[in-house]
Design an enzyme around this catalytic site. Structure first.
Site, PDB file in Angstrom:
ATOM      1  CE  LYS A 177      -3.893  -2.236   2.402  1.00 59.01           C
ATOM      2  NZ  LYS A 177      -4.815  -2.136   3.567  1.00 59.01           N
ATOM      3  CE1 TYR A 200      -9.458  -3.071   0.754  1.00 57.87           C
ATOM      4  CE2 TYR A 200      -8.965  -1.155  -0.604  1.00 57.87           C
ATOM      5  CZ  TYR A 200      -8.549  -2.187   0.226  1.00 57.87           C
ATOM      6  OH  TYR A 200      -7.209  -2.333   0.515  1.00 57.87           O
ATOM      7  CG  PHE A 239     -13.467   2.650   7.453  1.00 55.07           C
ATOM      8  CD1 PHE A 239     -12.954   1.947   6.370  1.00 55.07           C
ATOM      9  CD2 PHE A 239     -14.217   1.954   8.402  1.00 55.07           C
ATOM     10  CE1 PHE A 239     -13.162   0.578   6.234  1.00 55.07           C
ATOM     11  CE2 PHE A 239     -14.440   0.579   8.261  1.00 55.07           C
ATOM     12  CZ  PHE A 239     -13.908  -0.101   7.170  1.00 55.07           C
ATOM     13  NE  ARG A 288      -6.561 -12.445   5.459  1.00 54.40           N
ATOM     14  CZ  ARG A 288      -7.120 -11.231   5.453  1.00 54.40           C
ATOM     15  NH1 ARG A 288      -6.909 -10.393   4.441  1.00 54.40           N
ATOM     16  NH2 ARG A 288      -7.882 -10.829   6.445  1.00 54.40           N
ATOM     17  CB  THR A 295      -7.698  -5.675   9.892  1.00 53.19           C
ATOM     18  OG1 THR A 295      -8.100  -6.874   9.225  1.00 53.19           O
ATOM     19  CG2 THR A 295      -8.019  -4.463   9.021  1.00 53.19           C
ATOM     20  CG  ASN A 318      -3.763  -2.397   7.120  1.00 56.10           C
ATOM     21  OD1 ASN A 318      -3.583  -2.085   5.933  1.00 56.10           O
ATOM     22  ND2 ASN A 318      -4.845  -3.027   7.526  1.00 56.10           N
ATOM     23  CG  HIS A 345      -5.291  -6.447  -0.243  1.00 60.13           C
ATOM     24  ND1 HIS A 345      -6.522  -6.495   0.376  1.00 60.13           N
ATOM     25  CD2 HIS A 345      -5.331  -7.359  -1.256  1.00 60.13           C
ATOM     26  CE1 HIS A 345      -7.284  -7.400  -0.266  1.00 60.13           C
ATOM     27  NE2 HIS A 345      -6.580  -7.918  -1.253  1.00 60.13           N
ATOM     28  CD  GLU A 358      -8.737  -9.532  -3.404  1.00 61.75           C
ATOM     29  OE1 GLU A 358      -9.549  -8.928  -2.697  1.00 61.75           O
ATOM     30  OE2 GLU A 358      -7.641  -9.956  -2.968  1.00 61.75           O
TER      31      GLU A 358
HETATM   32  P1  DAT Z   1      -7.875  -6.854   5.708  1.00 58.57           P
HETATM   33  O1  DAT Z   1      -7.083  -5.780   4.966  1.00 58.57           O
HETATM   34  O2  DAT Z   1      -7.143  -7.335   6.935  1.00 58.57           O
HETATM   35  O3  DAT Z   1      -8.344  -7.969   4.813  1.00 58.57           O
HETATM   36  P2  DAT Z   1     -10.601  -5.773   5.592  1.00 58.57           P
HETATM   37  O4  DAT Z   1     -10.790  -6.481   4.307  1.00 58.57           O
HETATM   38  O5  DAT Z   1     -11.655  -5.927   6.645  1.00 58.57           O
HETATM   39  O6  DAT Z   1      -9.193  -6.145   6.290  1.00 58.57           O
HETATM   40  O7  DAT Z   1     -10.456  -4.204   5.330  1.00 58.57           O
HETATM   41  C1  DAT Z   1      -9.744  -3.740   4.202  1.00 58.57           C
HETATM   42  C2  DAT Z   1      -9.007  -2.473   4.583  1.00 58.57           C
HETATM   43  O8  DAT Z   1      -9.950  -1.456   4.957  1.00 58.57           O
HETATM   44  C3  DAT Z   1      -8.078  -2.612   5.776  1.00 58.57           C
HETATM   45  O9  DAT Z   1      -6.840  -3.172   5.430  1.00 58.57           O
HETATM   46  C4  DAT Z   1      -7.988  -1.194   6.247  1.00 58.57           C
HETATM   47  C5  DAT Z   1      -9.392  -0.670   6.000  1.00 58.57           C
HETATM   48  N1  DAT Z   1     -10.221  -0.829   7.197  1.00 58.57           N
HETATM   49  C6  DAT Z   1     -10.868  -1.938   7.619  1.00 58.57           C
HETATM   50  N2  DAT Z   1     -11.531  -1.739   8.778  1.00 58.57           N
HETATM   51  C7  DAT Z   1     -11.284  -0.446   9.112  1.00 58.57           C
HETATM   52  C8  DAT Z   1     -11.685   0.392  10.196  1.00 58.57           C
HETATM   53  N3  DAT Z   1     -12.465  -0.056  11.188  1.00 58.57           N
HETATM   54  N4  DAT Z   1     -11.239   1.664  10.209  1.00 58.57           N
HETATM   55  C9  DAT Z   1     -10.453   2.156   9.230  1.00 58.57           C
HETATM   56  N5  DAT Z   1     -10.034   1.414   8.155  1.00 58.57           N
HETATM   57  C10 DAT Z   1     -10.445   0.137   8.101  1.00 58.57           C
HETATM   58 MG    MG Z   2      -9.692  -7.892   3.248  1.00 60.76          MG
END
Ligand code: DAT
Ligand code: MG
Length: 154
Positions: free
Chosen positions: A11, A51, A59, A87, A93, A114, A117, A128
């Site tokens: 990222k 997403y 967010f 993973r 996350t 973070n 991805h 993807e």
């Molecule tokens: P991951 O990236 O661990 O698969 P995810 O698919 O639930 O997690 O979310 C995708 C991204 O969205 C994540 O890397 C960062 C952002 N995100 C997720 N939950 C969030 C939150 N509560 N506040 C801010 N950003 C968030």
């Molecule tokens: Mg995800």
């Protein structure tokens, strides 16, 4: 166990912080094969597709702005059970909850910043990898020392 493919995105925060090589090194050291890699700038449409499970979250606007404002590195990796392996390597996350030893747990401090991805299931991974790579951008080759990465019966 069958070979799997998964999608990694390094990222914008990782690129700004000089972490591209450090992240790739983790996957190489683990024995995962890089079968595709390039820099891309995500469009708003790609972000909404990628997403789609999050577009209604409060967010999401920040997430889209963050992911589209800067080029990222996309990688396709191949290995046995690599979707789950990646993973597990990524960590939680919320990077402040990610365990030490994971990529997020060693290199980041935030939920929204973070650094990486990785596809969350084999089904998602298939979609993807296709989203980011044309068929001709994925390469088939074998590691010369493949028998040192896996036993024949694995
Ligand atoms: P991951 O990236 O661990 O698969 P995810 O698919 O639930 O997690 O979310 C995708 C991204 O969205 C994540 O890397 C960062 C952002 N995100 C997720 N939950 C969030 C939150 N509560 N506040 C801010 N950003 C968030
Ligand atoms: Mg995800």
């Amino acid at each position: 166990m069958a070979m799997e493919r998964t999608l990694i995105l390094i990222k914008p925060d990782a690129i700004q912080r000089g972490l591209i090589g450090g992240i790739i090194a983790r996957f190489e050291a683990r024995g995962l094969k890089v079968i595709g890699m390039k820099m891309v700038k995500m469009s708003a449409a790609m972000s909404k597709e990628h997403y789609s499970h999050l577009t209604s979250k409060p967010f999401y606007p920040d997430l889209e702005k963050f992911m589209t404002h800067h080029p990222i590195v996309a990688m396709a990796l191949e290995g046995k059970e690599c979707v789950q392996v990646v993973r597990d390597m990524m960590g939680a996350t919320n990077a402040r909850k990610a365990l030490p030893g994971t990529i997020r747990g060693d290199m980041s401090m935030s939920t929204s910043r973070n650094i990486i991805h990785g596809s969350d299931s084999l089904e998602t991974a298939g979609k993807e990898v296709k989203r980011f790579f044309k068929p001709e951008e994925l390469y088939e080759y074998t590691f010369a020392a493949q028998e040192y990465n896996y036993a024949p019966d694995e």
